[in-house]
Design a protein around this motif. Structure first.
Motif, PDB file in Angstrom:
ATOM      1  N   ILE A  94      55.882  12.091  23.995  1.00 21.74           N
ATOM      2  CA  ILE A  94      55.996  10.848  24.757  1.00 21.74           C
ATOM      3  C   ILE A  94      56.242  11.130  26.241  1.00 21.74           C
ATOM      4  CG2 ILE A  94      58.490  10.558  24.489  1.00 21.74           C
ATOM      5  CD1 ILE A  94      55.903   7.738  24.199  1.00 21.74           C
ATOM      6  N   PHE A  95      56.823  12.303  26.540  1.00 22.02           N
ATOM      7  CA  PHE A  95      57.107  12.632  27.941  1.00 22.02           C
ATOM      8  C   PHE A  95      55.842  12.865  28.760  1.00 22.02           C
ATOM      9  CE2 PHE A  95      61.274  13.820  26.102  1.00 22.02           C
ATOM     10  CZ  PHE A  95      62.084  13.066  26.944  1.00 22.02           C
ATOM     11  N   ILE A  96      54.703  13.022  28.093  1.00 23.93           N
ATOM     12  CA  ILE A  96      53.453  13.182  28.822  1.00 23.93           C
ATOM     13  C   ILE A  96      53.142  11.924  29.626  1.00 23.93           C
ATOM     14  CG2 ILE A  96      51.891  12.261  27.071  1.00 23.93           C
ATOM     15  CD1 ILE A  96      51.323  15.432  29.162  1.00 23.93           C
ATOM     16  N   VAL A  97      53.681  10.778  29.173  1.00 23.84           N
ATOM     17  CA  VAL A  97      53.491   9.528  29.912  1.00 23.84           C
ATOM     18  C   VAL A  97      54.122   9.629  31.300  1.00 23.84           C
ATOM     19  CG1 VAL A  97      53.945   7.046  29.926  1.00 23.84           C
ATOM     20  CG2 VAL A  97      53.391   8.194  27.781  1.00 23.84           C
ATOM     21  N   CYS A  98      55.269  10.272  31.394  1.00 24.12           N
ATOM     22  CA  CYS A  98      55.930  10.441  32.697  1.00 24.12           C
ATOM     23  C   CYS A  98      55.059  11.250  33.644  1.00 24.12           C
ATOM     24  CB  CYS A  98      57.287  11.119  32.506  1.00 24.12           C
ATOM     25  SG  CYS A  98      58.430  10.250  31.408  1.00 24.12           S
ATOM     26  N   LEU A  99      54.458  12.325  33.125  1.00 27.58           N
ATOM     27  CA  LEU A  99      53.559  13.143  33.940  1.00 27.58           C
ATOM     28  C   LEU A  99      52.343  12.333  34.372  1.00 27.58           C
ATOM     29  CD1 LEU A  99      52.630  15.834  35.147  1.00 27.58           C
ATOM     30  CD2 LEU A  99      51.660  16.413  32.898  1.00 27.58           C
ATOM     31  N   PHE A 100      51.769  11.570  33.449  1.00 29.87           N
ATOM     32  CA  PHE A 100      50.598  10.755  33.780  1.00 29.87           C
ATOM     33  C   PHE A 100      50.944   9.694  34.822  1.00 29.87           C
ATOM     34  CE2 PHE A 100      48.492  11.565  29.391  1.00 29.87           C
ATOM     35  CZ  PHE A 100      48.159  12.838  29.824  1.00 29.87           C
ATOM     36  N   TYR A 101      52.135   9.124  34.711  1.00 29.85           N
ATOM     37  CA  TYR A 101      52.563   8.108  35.680  1.00 29.85           C
ATOM     38  C   TYR A 101      52.677   8.721  37.074  1.00 29.85           C
ATOM     39  CZ  TYR A 101      55.329   4.392  37.815  1.00 29.85           C
ATOM     40  OH  TYR A 101      55.786   3.401  38.636  1.00 29.85           O
TER      41      TYR A 101
ATOM     42  N   ILE B  57      62.120   3.734  41.145  1.00 32.77           N
ATOM     43  CA  ILE B  57      63.119   3.174  40.228  1.00 32.77           C
ATOM     44  C   ILE B  57      62.493   2.928  38.847  1.00 32.77           C
ATOM     45  CG2 ILE B  57      64.608   1.183  39.790  1.00 32.77           C
ATOM     46  CD1 ILE B  57      64.983   0.943  42.808  1.00 32.77           C
ATOM     47  N   PHE B  58      61.263   2.399  38.853  1.00 29.75           N
ATOM     48  CA  PHE B  58      60.589   2.138  37.586  1.00 29.75           C
ATOM     49  C   PHE B  58      60.311   3.444  36.848  1.00 29.75           C
ATOM     50  CE2 PHE B  58      56.925   1.165  34.888  1.00 29.75           C
ATOM     51  CZ  PHE B  58      57.402   0.043  34.230  1.00 29.75           C
ATOM     52  N   PHE B  59      60.010   4.503  37.601  1.00 30.16           N
ATOM     53  CA  PHE B  59      59.772   5.806  36.984  1.00 30.16           C
ATOM     54  C   PHE B  59      61.017   6.284  36.237  1.00 30.16           C
ATOM     55  CE2 PHE B  59      59.794  10.479  37.181  1.00 30.16           C
ATOM     56  CZ  PHE B  59      58.616  10.753  36.501  1.00 30.16           C
ATOM     57  N   VAL B  60      62.188   6.020  36.822  1.00 33.65           N
ATOM     58  CA  VAL B  60      63.452   6.394  36.162  1.00 33.65           C
ATOM     59  C   VAL B  60      63.597   5.651  34.835  1.00 33.65           C
ATOM     60  CG1 VAL B  60      65.964   6.307  36.353  1.00 33.65           C
ATOM     61  CG2 VAL B  60      64.591   6.970  38.335  1.00 33.65           C
ATOM     62  N   PHE B  61      63.231   4.357  34.823  1.00 36.91           N
ATOM     63  CA  PHE B  61      63.302   3.580  33.585  1.00 36.91           C
ATOM     64  C   PHE B  61      62.319   4.110  32.540  1.00 36.91           C
ATOM     65  CE2 PHE B  61      65.306   0.373  36.335  1.00 36.91           C
ATOM     66  CZ  PHE B  61      66.384   0.009  35.536  1.00 36.91           C
ATOM     67  N   VAL B  62      61.127   4.532  33.001  1.00 36.81           N
ATOM     68  CA  VAL B  62      60.143   5.104  32.073  1.00 36.81           C
ATOM     69  C   VAL B  62      60.684   6.385  31.451  1.00 36.81           C
ATOM     70  CG1 VAL B  62      57.856   6.169  31.912  1.00 36.81           C
ATOM     71  CG2 VAL B  62      58.144   4.066  33.216  1.00 36.81           C
ATOM     72  N   VAL B  63      61.279   7.237  32.271  1.00 34.10           N
ATOM     73  CA  VAL B  63      61.865   8.481  31.761  1.00 34.10           C
ATOM     74  C   VAL B  63      62.978   8.172  30.764  1.00 34.10           C
ATOM     75  CG1 VAL B  63      63.151  10.551  32.383  1.00 34.10           C
ATOM     76  CG2 VAL B  63      61.253   9.802  33.821  1.00 34.10           C
ATOM     77  N   ALA B  64      63.820   7.176  31.083  1.00 35.81           N
ATOM     78  CA  ALA B  64      64.918   6.807  30.184  1.00 35.81           C
ATOM     79  C   ALA B  64      64.381   6.289  28.853  1.00 35.81           C
ATOM     80  CB  ALA B  64      65.803   5.757  30.852  1.00 35.81           C
TER      81      ALA B  64
ATOM     82  N   VAL C  21      40.940   5.581  38.357  1.00 31.18           N
ATOM     83  CA  VAL C  21      40.445   6.774  37.675  1.00 31.18           C
ATOM     84  C   VAL C  21      41.463   7.274  36.651  1.00 31.18           C
ATOM     85  CG1 VAL C  21      39.690   9.159  37.954  1.00 31.18           C
ATOM     86  CG2 VAL C  21      38.985   7.428  39.622  1.00 31.18           C
ATOM     87  N   THR C  22      42.701   7.451  37.096  1.00 29.39           N
ATOM     88  CA  THR C  22      43.739   7.904  36.157  1.00 29.39           C
ATOM     89  C   THR C  22      44.037   6.836  35.109  1.00 29.39           C
ATOM     90  OG1 THR C  22      45.378   7.191  37.796  1.00 29.39           O
ATOM     91  CG2 THR C  22      44.854   9.526  37.724  1.00 29.39           C
ATOM     92  N   ALA C  23      43.951   5.566  35.500  1.00 31.12           N
ATOM     93  CA  ALA C  23      44.201   4.485  34.545  1.00 31.12           C
ATOM     94  C   ALA C  23      43.155   4.483  33.436  1.00 31.12           C
ATOM     95  CB  ALA C  23      44.215   3.140  35.257  1.00 31.12           C
ATOM     96  N   THR C  24      41.906   4.789  33.799  1.00 28.05           N
ATOM     97  CA  THR C  24      40.810   4.748  32.826  1.00 28.05           C
ATOM     98  C   THR C  24      40.759   5.992  31.957  1.00 28.05           C
ATOM     99  OG1 THR C  24      39.504   3.386  34.344  1.00 28.05           O
ATOM    100  CG2 THR C  24      38.325   4.476  32.548  1.00 28.05           C
ATOM    101  N   PHE C  25      40.854   7.164  32.581  1.00 30.26           N
ATOM    102  CA  PHE C  25      40.607   8.414  31.862  1.00 30.26           C
ATOM    103  C   PHE C  25      41.880   9.108  31.379  1.00 30.26           C
ATOM    104  CE2 PHE C  25      36.906   7.840  34.643  1.00 30.26           C
ATOM    105  CZ  PHE C  25      35.899   7.854  33.694  1.00 30.26           C
ATOM    106  N   ILE C  26      43.050   8.602  31.760  1.00 29.92           N
ATOM    107  CA  ILE C  26      44.298   9.203  31.293  1.00 29.92           C
ATOM    108  C   ILE C  26      45.150   8.187  30.530  1.00 29.92           C
ATOM    109  CG2 ILE C  26      46.478  10.249  31.998  1.00 29.92           C
ATOM    110  CD1 ILE C  26      45.070  11.611  34.250  1.00 29.92           C
ATOM    111  N   TYR C  27      45.389   7.025  31.140  1.00 29.15           N
ATOM    112  CA  TYR C  27      46.247   6.029  30.504  1.00 29.15           C
ATOM    113  C   TYR C  27      45.671   5.528  29.181  1.00 29.15           C
ATOM    114  CZ  TYR C  27      49.667   5.288  34.267  1.00 29.15           C
ATOM    115  OH  TYR C  27      50.692   5.420  35.159  1.00 29.15           O
ATOM    116  N   ILE C  28      44.386   5.145  29.191  1.00 28.26           N
ATOM    117  CA  ILE C  28      43.802   4.554  27.987  1.00 28.26           C
ATOM    118  C   ILE C  28      43.765   5.542  26.813  1.00 28.26           C
ATOM    119  CG2 ILE C  28      41.679   3.596  27.005  1.00 28.26           C
ATOM    120  CD1 ILE C  28      41.202   2.165  29.612  1.00 28.26           C
TER     121      ILE C  28
END
Length: 213
Positions: A14-21, A55-62, A107-114
């Motif tokens: 799940i921490f890969i989401v933090c890297l992608f963000y 700040i939102f990134f901190v919430f995502v990590v939490a 680009v990142t939203a399409t090829f990484i997030y999805i």
């Protein structure tokens, strides 16, 4: 106290989401997100936006850490993060398609997030926690609600739209204005729904199983 059942044997993924963000934010600010947003919002404050995203990134990590530590108790947190990145992808792709110009971050939203979102949804579906019919039904309900709200908004603001066009606003500018409004409604509804769903699930679990010491 008994150990919580393991829902995801590879919960650290799940921490890969933090890297992608973080990569997504690099694309946004490196390829003209400030200039792009300034055209639509006017006097866009990039410092305030950067602070808000930090700040939102901190919430995502939490949220990711909570899911990693206890997937049973904080499954809602992991799901909320995944739903957020999918909603973010929808906004970027819609802005690019309807505005006919590059939306910084698409680009990142399409090829990484999805692919990331589909991976985790499929994983939870395989664990019996989700099924695709419920996911599709939820998206359809959201789409119907947002479309209905936007149709009412357009109908009630004919004069405002006419005034903007008289002042030189192009059709695509008006379209983007309503698109951004719809996107904000979707994000706000998703956030409120996730919070209320998590709260009701926690209350139901406490009423059914009680508090274990």
């Amino acid at each position: 106290m008994t150990d919580a059942p393991i829902v995801d044997e590879k919960s650290a993924a799940i921490f890969i989401v933090c890297l992608f963000y973080a990569v997504h934010m690099v694309e946004e600010f490196s390829f003209g997100f400030v200039e792009w947003a300034d055209r639509y919002f006017g006097r866009f404050d990039w410092k305030q936006n950067l602070l808000g995203n930090s700040i939102f990134f901190v919430f995502v990590v939490a949220a990711c850490w909570g899911y990693y530590e206890n997937q049973t108790r904080y499954l809602w947190a992991g799901m909320s993060v995944i739903m957020w990145i999918l909603a973010n992808s929808f906004i970027h792709i819609s802005c690019t398609a309807l505005g006919r110009e590059y939306s910084p971050g698409v680009v990142t939203a399409t090829f990484i997030y999805i692919p990331c979102g589909i991976y985790f949804l499929d994983k939870w579906n395989g664990s019996g926690l989700l099924n695709w019919s419920n996911i599709i039904l939820s998206f359809l309900v959201c789409v119907v609600g947002i479309v209905n709200a936007q149709l009412m908004a357009v109908t009630e603001r004919f004069r405002e739209i006419g005034t903007m066009k008289c002042l030189g606003a192009l059709d695509r500018f008006v379209l983007r204005l309503f698109l951004l409004e719809a996107g904000m409604q979707g994000l706000a509804g998703s956030a409120v729904g996730a919070l209320l769903g998590g709260a009701f699930a926690l209350i139901a679990a406490l009423l059914r199983f009680g508090v274990r010491g």
